[in-house]
Structure formats: structure tokens, C-alpha cells
Design a protein around this motif. Structure first.
Motif, PDB file in Angstrom:
ATOM      1  N   VAL A  49       0.820  -1.214  -0.196  1.00  0.00           N
ATOM      2  CA  VAL A  49      -0.070   0.009   0.285  1.00  0.00           C
ATOM      3  C   VAL A  49       1.027   0.708  -0.123  1.00  0.00           C
ATOM      4  O   VAL A  49       0.509   2.238  -0.978  1.00  0.00           O
ATOM      5  CB  VAL A  49      -1.247   0.322   1.067  1.00  0.00           C
ATOM      6  N   PHE A  50       1.501   1.391   1.088  1.00  0.00           N
ATOM      7  CA  PHE A  50       2.909   2.149   0.932  1.00  0.00           C
ATOM      8  C   PHE A  50       3.666   2.693  -0.352  1.00  0.00           C
ATOM      9  O   PHE A  50       3.531   4.053  -0.939  1.00  0.00           O
ATOM     10  CB  PHE A  50       3.838   2.037   2.027  1.00  0.00           C
ATOM     11  N   TYR A  51       4.298   1.306  -0.632  1.00  0.00           N
ATOM     12  CA  TYR A  51       4.323   1.782  -2.328  1.00  0.00           C
ATOM     13  C   TYR A  51       3.711   2.451  -3.770  1.00  0.00           C
ATOM     14  O   TYR A  51       4.114   3.420  -4.431  1.00  0.00           O
ATOM     15  CB  TYR A  51       5.565   0.074  -2.680  1.00  0.00           C
ATOM     16  N   LEU A  52       2.366   1.587  -3.122  1.00  0.00           N
ATOM     17  CA  LEU A  52       1.267   2.088  -4.222  1.00  0.00           C
ATOM     18  C   LEU A  52       1.518   3.422  -4.306  1.00  0.00           C
ATOM     19  O   LEU A  52       1.074   4.020  -5.103  1.00  0.00           O
ATOM     20  CB  LEU A  52      -0.226   1.499  -4.185  1.00  0.00           C
ATOM     21  N   ASN A  53       0.768   4.288  -3.241  1.00  0.00           N
ATOM     22  CA  ASN A  53       0.373   5.046  -2.990  1.00  0.00           C
ATOM     23  C   ASN A  53       1.834   6.152  -3.409  1.00  0.00           C
ATOM     24  O   ASN A  53       1.396   6.983  -3.710  1.00  0.00           O
ATOM     25  CB  ASN A  53       0.337   5.461  -1.057  1.00  0.00           C
ATOM     26  N   ALA A  54       2.992   5.907  -2.872  1.00  0.00           N
ATOM     27  CA  ALA A  54       3.895   6.594  -3.587  1.00  0.00           C
ATOM     28  C   ALA A  54       3.898   6.712  -4.951  1.00  0.00           C
ATOM     29  O   ALA A  54       4.041   7.832  -5.436  1.00  0.00           O
ATOM     30  CB  ALA A  54       5.441   6.510  -3.263  1.00  0.00           C
ATOM     31  N   LEU A  55       3.656   5.970  -5.865  1.00  0.00           N
ATOM     32  CA  LEU A  55       3.543   5.883  -6.937  1.00  0.00           C
ATOM     33  C   LEU A  55       2.498   6.535  -7.751  1.00  0.00           C
ATOM     34  O   LEU A  55       2.639   7.268  -8.663  1.00  0.00           O
ATOM     35  CB  LEU A  55       3.675   4.459  -7.370  1.00  0.00           C
ATOM     36  N   GLY A  56       1.234   6.819  -6.210  1.00  0.00           N
ATOM     37  CA  GLY A  56      -0.365   7.682  -7.220  1.00  0.00           C
ATOM     38  C   GLY A  56       0.425   9.380  -7.136  1.00  0.00           C
ATOM     39  O   GLY A  56      -0.166   9.496  -8.236  1.00  0.00           O
ATOM     40  N   TYR A  57       0.764   9.083  -5.738  1.00  0.00           N
ATOM     41  CA  TYR A  57       1.456  10.272  -6.027  1.00  0.00           C
ATOM     42  C   TYR A  57       2.269  11.067  -7.176  1.00  0.00           C
ATOM     43  O   TYR A  57       2.147  12.087  -7.293  1.00  0.00           O
ATOM     44  CB  TYR A  57       2.495  11.060  -4.707  1.00  0.00           C
ATOM     45  N   LEU A  58       3.553   9.902  -7.403  1.00  0.00           N
ATOM     46  CA  LEU A  58       3.886  10.556  -8.612  1.00  0.00           C
ATOM     47  C   LEU A  58       3.761  10.732  -9.558  1.00  0.00           C
ATOM     48  O   LEU A  58       3.424  11.683 -11.017  1.00  0.00           O
ATOM     49  CB  LEU A  58       5.525   9.899  -8.455  1.00  0.00           C
ATOM     50  N   VAL A  59       2.779   9.607 -10.115  1.00  0.00           N
ATOM     51  CA  VAL A  59       1.635   9.612 -11.589  1.00  0.00           C
ATOM     52  C   VAL A  59       0.802  11.036 -11.250  1.00  0.00           C
ATOM     53  O   VAL A  59       0.850  11.831 -12.903  1.00  0.00           O
ATOM     54  CB  VAL A  59       0.834   8.277 -11.600  1.00  0.00           C
ATOM     55  N   LEU A  60      -0.183  10.987 -10.447  1.00  0.00           N
ATOM     56  CA  LEU A  60      -0.705  12.294 -10.715  1.00  0.00           C
ATOM     57  C   LEU A  60       0.163  13.780 -10.936  1.00  0.00           C
ATOM     58  O   LEU A  60      -1.136  14.292 -11.583  1.00  0.00           O
ATOM     59  CB  LEU A  60      -2.039  11.857  -9.469  1.00  0.00           C
ATOM     60  N   VAL A  61       0.653  13.996  -9.812  1.00  0.00           N
ATOM     61  CA  VAL A  61       1.555  14.905  -9.808  1.00  0.00           C
ATOM     62  C   VAL A  61       2.138  14.995 -11.581  1.00  0.00           C
ATOM     63  O   VAL A  61       1.976  16.061 -12.017  1.00  0.00           O
ATOM     64  CB  VAL A  61       1.953  15.688  -9.387  1.00  0.00           C
ATOM     65  N   THR A  62       2.535  14.301 -11.867  1.00  0.00           N
ATOM     66  CA  THR A  62       3.063  14.023 -12.991  1.00  0.00           C
ATOM     67  C   THR A  62       2.144  14.459 -14.476  1.00  0.00           C
ATOM     68  O   THR A  62       2.320  15.562 -15.382  1.00  0.00           O
ATOM     69  CB  THR A  62       3.754  12.585 -13.431  1.00  0.00           C
TER      70      THR A  62
END
Length: 135
Positions: A49-62
Motif C-alpha cells: 500500500v505504501f509503495y503504491l501510494n508513493a507511485l500514485g502521488y508521482l503519477v498524478l502530479v506528473t
């Protein structure tokens, strides 16, 4: 994109855009760090969950500021707001302990949601000149 176009694009980066990017990256780094502390990605719920959450933030801001997303930028922004708000709420529901890192992340996420809402209102009015906006 030519060097002159890149320079002009960077000249139009405004403090609101910088704030959104910095806060999103900060939230991603915190979640990535928490995932690493819990162990390698696995099917156990919390490290993943933490890895996916980090990835989600980076994908969304990009996605929010990537040129191909301009036609759907408002939709991306509202998905980003919902994603951040969901992360915020889930911390209150699922966090096994409350600690300074958790509280600081909550503050980062709350401010991020507020900045995204301000950004949405400004872009709806046609204002601003940040990255990804038309003047």
C-alpha cells in the motif's frame, strides 16, 4: 521543444505549481520511506500500500502538468484531490499508531488538497500562467 520554448515554459512556473509539485513529491517520499521500512513489496497489505501510494502521488502530479493531459487537466486535478483526500481519511481509519511522521504527512496532504482546489478555481477562471496552463 526548443531551448527558448523550455526557458519560456520554466519562466511561467508559478509558486502554486511549485507548491503542488513539492508537496506531492514530499508525500510520495514519505510513503516510499514507510514502505521501505516495512519491507520489500509483497502481497502483505501495508508495504504494498505504501509503495503504491508513493507511485500514485508521482503519477498524478506528473499527469497534472504533462502536456498531453491538457484537455483533461481538470479531471486529473479532481482525481488527484480525491486520491489525496482518500489517503488522508485512510490514515485516520487504519494507522496503527499516531506519530510525528503521520501527523506531518497529514498536514502535507491537507495543504496539497487546498492548493489543488485553489489551482482548480484559478484555472476555471482562466487565470494563472503556470506550467500546463494557457494564458
Amino acid at each position: 521543444m526548443s531551448q527558448a520554448q523550455q526557458t519560456r515554459a520554466l519562466a511561467h512556473v508559478d509558486p502554486l505549481t511549485v507548491g503542488i509539485v513539492v508537496l506531492a513529491v514530499a508525500a510520495a517520499v514519505i510513503h516510499l520511506r514507510l514502505g521501505i521500512l516495512l519491507g520489500p513489496p509483497s502481497l502483505r497489505p501495508f508495504p504494498l500500500v505504501f509503495y503504491l501510494n508513493a507511485l500514485g502521488y508521482l503519477v498524478l502530479v506528473t499527469a497534472l502538468y504533462a502536456p498531453p493531459s491538457h484537455p483533461v487537466q481538470r479531471v486529473v486535478r479532481w482525481v488527484f484531490i480525491a486520491y489525496t483526500a482518500l489517503t488522508f481519511v485512510l490514515w485516520f481509519l487504519l494507522a496503527p499508531k499516531r506519530d510525528p511522521v503521520g501527523y506531518s504527512t497529514i498536514v502535507i496532504e491537507a495543504v496539497l488538497v487546498m492548493l489543488l482546489i485553489v489551482d482548480d478555481r484559478r484555472s476555471a477562471r482562466g487565470g494563472g500562467g503556470g506550467v500546463g496552463r494557457t494564458a
